[in-house]
Design a protein around this motif. Structure first.
Motif, PDB file in Angstrom:
ATOM      1  N   ASP A  47       0.723  -1.193  -0.101  1.00  0.00           N
ATOM      2  CA  ASP A  47      -0.321  -0.019  -0.001  1.00  0.00           C
ATOM      3  C   ASP A  47       0.895   1.378   0.118  1.00  0.00           C
ATOM      4  N   VAL A  48       0.862   2.167  -0.843  1.00  0.00           N
ATOM      5  CA  VAL A  48       1.705   3.152  -0.914  1.00  0.00           C
ATOM      6  C   VAL A  48       0.649   4.504  -1.520  1.00  0.00           C
ATOM      7  N   HIS A  49      -0.834   4.146  -0.641  1.00  0.00           N
ATOM      8  CA  HIS A  49      -1.793   5.150  -1.089  1.00  0.00           C
ATOM      9  C   HIS A  49      -1.312   6.838  -0.685  1.00  0.00           C
ATOM     10  N   ASP A  50      -0.330   6.376   0.389  1.00  0.00           N
ATOM     11  CA  ASP A  50      -0.009   8.265   0.979  1.00  0.00           C
ATOM     12  C   ASP A  50       0.921   9.380  -0.028  1.00  0.00           C
ATOM     13  N   PHE A  51       1.117   8.040  -1.554  1.00  0.00           N
ATOM     14  CA  PHE A  51       2.254   9.042  -2.146  1.00  0.00           C
ATOM     15  C   PHE A  51       1.695   8.541  -3.546  1.00  0.00           C
ATOM     16  N   LYS A  52       1.876   9.872  -4.243  1.00  0.00           N
ATOM     17  CA  LYS A  52       1.403   9.500  -5.738  1.00  0.00           C
ATOM     18  C   LYS A  52       2.133   9.495  -6.505  1.00  0.00           C
ATOM     19  N   ARG A  53       1.566   8.801  -7.506  1.00  0.00           N
ATOM     20  CA  ARG A  53       2.488   7.807  -8.570  1.00  0.00           C
ATOM     21  C   ARG A  53       3.594   8.559  -8.598  1.00  0.00           C
ATOM     22  N   GLY A  54       4.049   9.510  -9.433  1.00  0.00           N
ATOM     23  CA  GLY A  54       5.221   9.906  -9.531  1.00  0.00           C
ATOM     24  C   GLY A  54       5.640   9.956  -7.687  1.00  0.00           C
ATOM     25  N   ASP A  55       5.766   9.772  -7.074  1.00  0.00           N
ATOM     26  CA  ASP A  55       6.619  10.187  -5.888  1.00  0.00           C
ATOM     27  C   ASP A  55       7.163   7.977  -5.461  1.00  0.00           C
ATOM     28  N   VAL A  56       6.694   7.068  -5.710  1.00  0.00           N
ATOM     29  CA  VAL A  56       6.935   6.118  -5.657  1.00  0.00           C
ATOM     30  C   VAL A  56       7.810   5.936  -6.655  1.00  0.00           C
ATOM     31  N   LYS A  57       9.112   5.349  -6.603  1.00  0.00           N
ATOM     32  CA  LYS A  57       9.636   4.786  -7.265  1.00  0.00           C
ATOM     33  C   LYS A  57      10.453   3.670  -7.277  1.00  0.00           C
ATOM     34  N   VAL A  58      10.193   2.525  -8.341  1.00  0.00           N
ATOM     35  CA  VAL A  58      11.011   1.045  -8.465  1.00  0.00           C
ATOM     36  C   VAL A  58      11.321   0.954  -9.187  1.00  0.00           C
ATOM     37  N   ARG A  59      12.479   0.143  -8.604  1.00  0.00           N
ATOM     38  CA  ARG A  59      13.917  -0.527  -9.601  1.00  0.00           C
ATOM     39  C   ARG A  59      14.734  -1.328  -8.645  1.00  0.00           C
ATOM     40  N   VAL A  60      14.972  -2.133  -9.890  1.00  0.00           N
ATOM     41  CA  VAL A  60      16.413  -3.700  -9.782  1.00  0.00           C
ATOM     42  C   VAL A  60      17.328  -2.920  -9.809  1.00  0.00           C
ATOM     43  N   GLU A  61      18.437  -3.465  -7.965  1.00  0.00           N
ATOM     44  CA  GLU A  61      19.718  -2.942  -8.068  1.00  0.00           C
ATOM     45  C   GLU A  61      20.227  -3.934  -7.446  1.00  0.00           C
ATOM     46  N   ASP A  62      21.384  -4.838  -7.810  1.00  0.00           N
ATOM     47  CA  ASP A  62      22.179  -6.131  -6.958  1.00  0.00           C
ATOM     48  C   ASP A  62      20.965  -7.127  -7.627  1.00  0.00           C
ATOM     49  N   ASN A  63      20.639  -7.278  -7.491  1.00  0.00           N
ATOM     50  CA  ASN A  63      19.714  -9.059  -7.725  1.00  0.00           C
ATOM     51  C   ASN A  63      18.148  -8.433  -6.345  1.00  0.00           C
ATOM     52  N   GLN A  64      18.130  -7.179  -6.607  1.00  0.00           N
ATOM     53  CA  GLN A  64      16.983  -7.006  -5.901  1.00  0.00           C
ATOM     54  C   GLN A  64      16.245  -5.643  -6.342  1.00  0.00           C
ATOM     55  N   VAL A  65      15.135  -6.054  -5.560  1.00  0.00           N
ATOM     56  CA  VAL A  65      13.539  -4.631  -5.981  1.00  0.00           C
ATOM     57  C   VAL A  65      13.433  -3.767  -4.797  1.00  0.00           C
ATOM     58  N   VAL A  66      13.983  -2.718  -5.082  1.00  0.00           N
ATOM     59  CA  VAL A  66      14.053  -1.117  -4.487  1.00  0.00           C
ATOM     60  C   VAL A  66      12.560  -0.557  -4.648  1.00  0.00           C
ATOM     61  N   VAL A  67      12.157  -0.474  -3.864  1.00  0.00           N
ATOM     62  CA  VAL A  67      10.929   0.045  -3.903  1.00  0.00           C
ATOM     63  C   VAL A  67      10.543   1.443  -2.424  1.00  0.00           C
ATOM     64  N   GLU A  68      10.678   2.828  -3.371  1.00  0.00           N
ATOM     65  CA  GLU A  68      10.841   4.431  -2.352  1.00  0.00           C
ATOM     66  C   GLU A  68       9.419   4.805  -2.772  1.00  0.00           C
ATOM     67  N   GLY A  69       9.326   5.991  -2.053  1.00  0.00           N
ATOM     68  CA  GLY A  69       8.006   6.759  -1.967  1.00  0.00           C
ATOM     69  C   GLY A  69       8.824   7.777  -0.639  1.00  0.00           C
ATOM     70  N   GLU A  70       8.488   9.522  -1.698  1.00  0.00           N
ATOM     71  CA  GLU A  70       8.723  10.406  -0.573  1.00  0.00           C
ATOM     72  C   GLU A  70       7.930  11.340  -1.162  1.00  0.00           C
ATOM     73  N   VAL A  71       7.177  12.631  -0.019  1.00  0.00           N
ATOM     74  CA  VAL A  71       7.140  13.119  -0.468  1.00  0.00           C
ATOM     75  C   VAL A  71       7.135  14.723   0.696  1.00  0.00           C
ATOM     76  N   GLU A  72       6.568  15.341  -0.217  1.00  0.00           N
ATOM     77  CA  GLU A  72       6.302  16.965   0.524  1.00  0.00           C
ATOM     78  C   GLU A  72       5.450  17.661   0.928  1.00  0.00           C
ATOM     79  N   LYS A  73       4.725  18.181   1.790  1.00  0.00           N
ATOM     80  CA  LYS A  73       3.667  19.075   2.237  1.00  0.00           C
ATOM     81  C   LYS A  73       3.820  20.446   2.366  1.00  0.00           C
ATOM     82  N   GLU A  74       3.667  20.969   2.391  1.00  0.00           N
ATOM     83  CA  GLU A  74       3.481  22.743   2.696  1.00  0.00           C
ATOM     84  C   GLU A  74       1.873  23.619   2.598  1.00  0.00           C
TER      85      GLU A  74
END
Length: 170
Positions: free
Chosen positions: A97-124
């Motif tokens: 569940d990444v509901h707290d993040f917009k689609r563009g705020d979530v990144k998925v990548r493959v690195e060193d035989n692993q899948v990495v998922v990251e999300g970051e959002v800043e609100k003002e």
């Protein structure tokens, strides 16, 4: 034959993303309505039930996601983020569940035989600024075609990552 896999999938925290290895995230419909999510839906519901049980919330008859999201709003800790794993003869799947993040705020990548998922959002708001983020790193058991890893996000913020298994010689 599909089975739940909680013991062999390893999860770790992540470091900074490498932009050139990002995977596209395909947009899909609602988690509980789009047939794309049909094979993982039960595992996802079970993970939601576990979080609701932990917080002493009754399982609703009608709207499971709303009940879970109310719990999540009260406590954004990582252990309250719904995550489910499954595998069948062809694939491993991770649903998160990444509901707290917009689609563009979530990144998925493959690195060193692993899948990495990251999300970051800043609100003002007015003179206040807040930021929330998460990071997960997954190792799949057995041989996996890492170059074929795909990701899709439902319109209600549920991310599914699929990694195809490489068939073992008989």
């Amino acid at each position: 034959m599909e089975k739940k896999n909680n013991t062999t999938l390893n999860e770790q925290k992540t470091e900074s993303p490498k932009e050139d290895s990002l995977l596209p995230i395909v947009e899909k419909g609602l988690t509980f309505h789009d047939s794309f999510f049909e094979d993982i839906r039960k595992h996802f519901e079970t993970a939601i039930d576990q979080i609701l049980d932990t917080w002493g919330e009754a399982r609703p008859v009608r709207d499971l996601m709303s009940s879970y999201r109310r719990v999540r709003e009260r406590n954004l800790q990582q252990e309250n983020q719904v995550m489910a794993f499954s595998e069948d003869d062809q694939n491993h799947k991770v649903v998160l569940d990444v509901h707290d993040f917009k689609r563009g705020d979530v990144k998925v990548r493959v690195e060193d035989n692993q899948v990495v998922v990251e999300g970051e959002v800043e609100k003002e708001k007015d003179e206040f600024k807040s930021m929330k983020s998460f990071g997960r790193r997954f190792n799949f058991p057995g041989k996996v075609a890492m170059e074929g890893v795909t990701s899709a996000m439902s319109s209600d913020g549920v991310l599914t990552i699929t990694a195809s298994k490489i068939p073992q010689a008989a």
